[in-house]
Design an enzyme around this catalytic site. Structure first.
Site, PDB file in Angstrom:
ATOM      1  N   ASP A 194     -51.947  49.403  31.583  1.00 33.69           N
ATOM      2  CA  ASP A 194     -52.075  51.049  32.617  1.00 33.69           C
ATOM      3  C   ASP A 194     -53.095  51.668  33.658  1.00 33.69           C
ATOM      4  O   ASP A 194     -54.191  51.647  32.682  1.00 33.69           O
ATOM      5  CB  ASP A 194     -51.234  52.161  31.968  1.00 33.69           C
ATOM      6  CG  ASP A 194     -49.446  51.741  31.741  1.00 33.69           C
ATOM      7  OD1 ASP A 194     -49.646  50.639  31.491  1.00 33.69           O
ATOM      8  OD2 ASP A 194     -48.476  52.273  30.741  1.00 33.69           O
ATOM      9  N   ASP A 253     -50.443  44.871  30.341  1.00 34.45           N
ATOM     10  CA  ASP A 253     -50.191  46.011  29.879  1.00 34.45           C
ATOM     11  C   ASP A 253     -51.389  46.892  30.288  1.00 34.45           C
ATOM     12  O   ASP A 253     -51.611  47.536  29.128  1.00 34.45           O
ATOM     13  CB  ASP A 253     -50.130  45.856  28.621  1.00 34.45           C
ATOM     14  CG  ASP A 253     -48.950  47.290  28.469  1.00 34.45           C
ATOM     15  OD1 ASP A 253     -48.514  47.522  29.378  1.00 34.45           O
ATOM     16  OD2 ASP A 253     -49.296  47.386  26.957  1.00 34.45           O
ATOM     17  N   TRP A 311     -46.580  58.022  32.738  1.00 31.60           N
ATOM     18  CA  TRP A 311     -46.681  58.755  31.706  1.00 31.60           C
ATOM     19  C   TRP A 311     -48.119  59.576  31.220  1.00 31.60           C
ATOM     20  O   TRP A 311     -47.902  60.357  29.825  1.00 31.60           O
ATOM     21  CB  TRP A 311     -46.674  58.053  30.435  1.00 31.60           C
ATOM     22  CG  TRP A 311     -48.467  56.707  29.884  1.00 31.60           C
ATOM     23  CD1 TRP A 311     -47.539  55.498  30.912  1.00 31.60           C
ATOM     24  CD2 TRP A 311     -49.027  56.683  29.199  1.00 31.60           C
ATOM     25  NE1 TRP A 311     -48.385  54.908  30.418  1.00 31.60           N
ATOM     26  CE2 TRP A 311     -49.335  55.142  29.030  1.00 31.60           C
ATOM     27  CE3 TRP A 311     -48.209  58.119  27.479  1.00 31.60           C
ATOM     28  CZ2 TRP A 311     -50.226  55.538  28.212  1.00 31.60           C
ATOM     29  CZ3 TRP A 311     -50.033  57.062  27.362  1.00 31.60           C
ATOM     30  CH2 TRP A 311     -50.854  56.116  27.128  1.00 31.60           C
TER      31      TRP A 311
END
Length: 529
Positions: A290, A288, A227
């Site tokens: 990234d 979590d 993303w």
């Protein structure tokens, strides 16, 4: 009759001015490779991701005189998280579902495009990309949109992925040669992620690289969001991209192993999508974290040897230096409180400690789920050899929740404490040169440096800051009136350097005041030229 002529003349002048402003953009490979001073033609400014400008009209000596040139109100509640781009005197920026073209000299709106209502995730929007006279952005429902850059009129829309399956998209695409390269998000569902290249004229898929293997393959896992925009080395013809966490996010029992290539930095051939190498900052992530943070490209000496390097301050709390020709690790060091890894292996990758996995009774972890940094852009100053990053020292308690099963988030985390600190890291050693406190819980602002020795960022109280890059001392600040979620840029038009920042839904342009020379009738554009 005279009044009619005057009105006609005024209208004609306005039309000519607008026509000149909205001339064909002509963003080609040469501009993207070597952006001129009057442009910021891509998300990072250039392909390196360093967010460092050669402009030096604004200096440590005169920055205290910065004044507001103009402010643009989006009149929306969404925070601007996009990094504006600038070509031919026009700024382009976004919030979810909206794109604006604004005159960079005056802040006047030239056009505004609104994407149709949709059910996509409206968590944020990072910006646009330009190629020739086309503008590209990703919509919340995982579609890629192409607009006429001169008018804002729609040219085409293509689906990147099925929003009904949980995909969304927020990033600014990366243009490399005749490729529009774009990724997707969707880490609340157990779905595979990918990076895709499309034809800039038609939107037709050129290639797709999948982060994880297909279902049924050995070591199958899901996740690996893509993303954030990557970077590009034209000499090696490689793009560098960070990938996100595996899914389910906080439960790893049904996905044993490292879960490659989630939470990884990968190097791909932009013409084929072929994987050349991958490095995994967080193997088997269950927090979590990234690894989508900017892969910054730096050429220079490293411990006595000339290297082509990739630098990343990763969300998991470690600072990495890699040889970007082959992905070999040169340095791994924490840049804040980190307690989740047992050791660093011989590949330079942290090894998760079993006792730091989320548990039913809770486990104390540093950093928290937001990470020691996040999507906000870092900067690299080549003069001082420092990597500047908006850091977030923090602690959290992570829980596993068997009742949640093995889908989506599948667990829980509760933040305990955190703060914001701008850190200047010596890339040779990983040691801090200096740090600058940014306030409780942290700032969402990115960082930019200039050749004159200035660092621009924001703090947790919503202040724009100009710091001395050599020591972190505050030289100028201005209240923003809202939370800061973007990264500053700079450009020069008509001999005047501008600094562009944003807070909430407002875009701010700053410059030095014009001064008149006594008796001459001429003007100067500020000291430090």
């Amino acid at each position: 009759m005279n009044l009619r002529r005057a009105a006609f003349l005024a209208t004609a002048i306005a039309f000519v001015a607008l026509t000149q402003t909205l001339r064909a953009q002509d963003v080609d490979a040469s501009m993207l490779l070597k952006p001129p001073a009057d442009s910021w033609p891509s998300y990072h400014g250039d392909y390196s991701g360093r967010r460092h400008s050669s402009l030096k009209q604004i200096t440590p000596q005169n920055v205290s005189s910065l004044t507001l040139a103009w402010a643009f109100q989006t009149e929306h509640t969404a925070t601007i998280k996009s990094s504006p781009i600038l070509v031919n005197g026009i700024l382009y920026f976004t919030i979810p579902d909206h794109v604006w073209a604004v005159d960079a000299r005056s802040g006047h709106e030239l056009w505004h495009y609104t994407y149709p209502p949709n059910k996509g995730e409206h968590i944020g929007q990072r910006g646009v990309a330009l190629y020739k006279d086309s503008l590209y952005f990703t919509a919340p429902d995982a579609h890629l949109v192409c607009l006429d850059a001169k008018t804002g009129k729609l040219r085409w829309i293509v689906e990147l992925a099925d929003n009904n399956k949980g995909y969304w998209s927020t990033e600014a695409p990366l243009i490399v040669k005749n490729h529009v390269i774009v990724g997707v998000g969707g880490d609340l569902d157990n779905i595979r992620m990918f990076l895709r290249s499309v034809d800039p004229d038609t939107g037709k898929t050129q290639w797709t690289w999948w982060v994880t293997p297909p279902e049924g393959a050995p070591d199958h896992s899901t996740g690996g969001t893509t993303w954030m925009a990557g970077t590009y080395d034209p000499d090696l013809n490689l793009i560098y991209w960070g990938t996100g966490n595996p899914t389910p996010v906080l439960t790893g029992s049904n996905r044993p192993g490292d879960n490659r290539y989630t939470c990884s930095i990968v190097a791909l051939n932009p013409d084929t999508g072929e994987l050349v190498w991958g490095f995994q900052p967080s193997p088997h992530d269950t927090h979590d974290w990234d690894a989508v943070e900017t892969p910054v490209l730096v050429d220079g000496p490293f411990r006595g040897q000339q290297r082509k390097m990739l630098l990343q301050a990763s969300r998991n709390g470690y600072f990495f230096v890699l040889d970007r020709t082959n992905g070999k690790n040169l340095l791994t060091v924490p840049y804040g409180p980190v307690n989740w890894a047992s050791h660093i292996d011989d590949k330079g990758q942290p090894v998760p400690a079993v006792e730091k996995e989320p548990s039913r009774d809770g486990v104390l972890i540093a950093p928290d789920e937001g990470g020691l940094t996040n999507y906000r852009a870092p900067s690299f100053d080549p003069k001082t050899g420092t990597f500047l990053v908006d850091a977030h020292p923090s602690w959290s308690i992570y829980f596993s929740k068997p009742a949640d099963g093995t889908y989506g988030w599948a667990g829980g985390d509760y933040g305990l404490w955190g703060k914001g600190v701008l850190e200047a890291i010596d890339y040779q050693t990983g040691k801090l040169r200096w740090s600058h406190e940014l306030g409780p819980w942290g700032s969402g602002a990115g960082v930019m440096t200039t050749d004159s020795g200035l660092t621009f960022t924001g703090d947790a109280q919503g202040n724009f800051l100009a710091l001395d890059t050599s020591n972190g001392k505050t030289l100028w600040h201005a209240g923003a009136g809202g939370g800061i979620g973007s990264s500053p840029i700079t450009y020069e038009l008509d001999g005047q350097q501008y600094i562009l920042t944003s807070a909430g839904g407002v875009l701010f342009a700053w410059r030095l005041p014009e001064t008149r020379q006594a008796g001459s009738g001429s003007s100067t554009k500020g000291a430090g030229r």
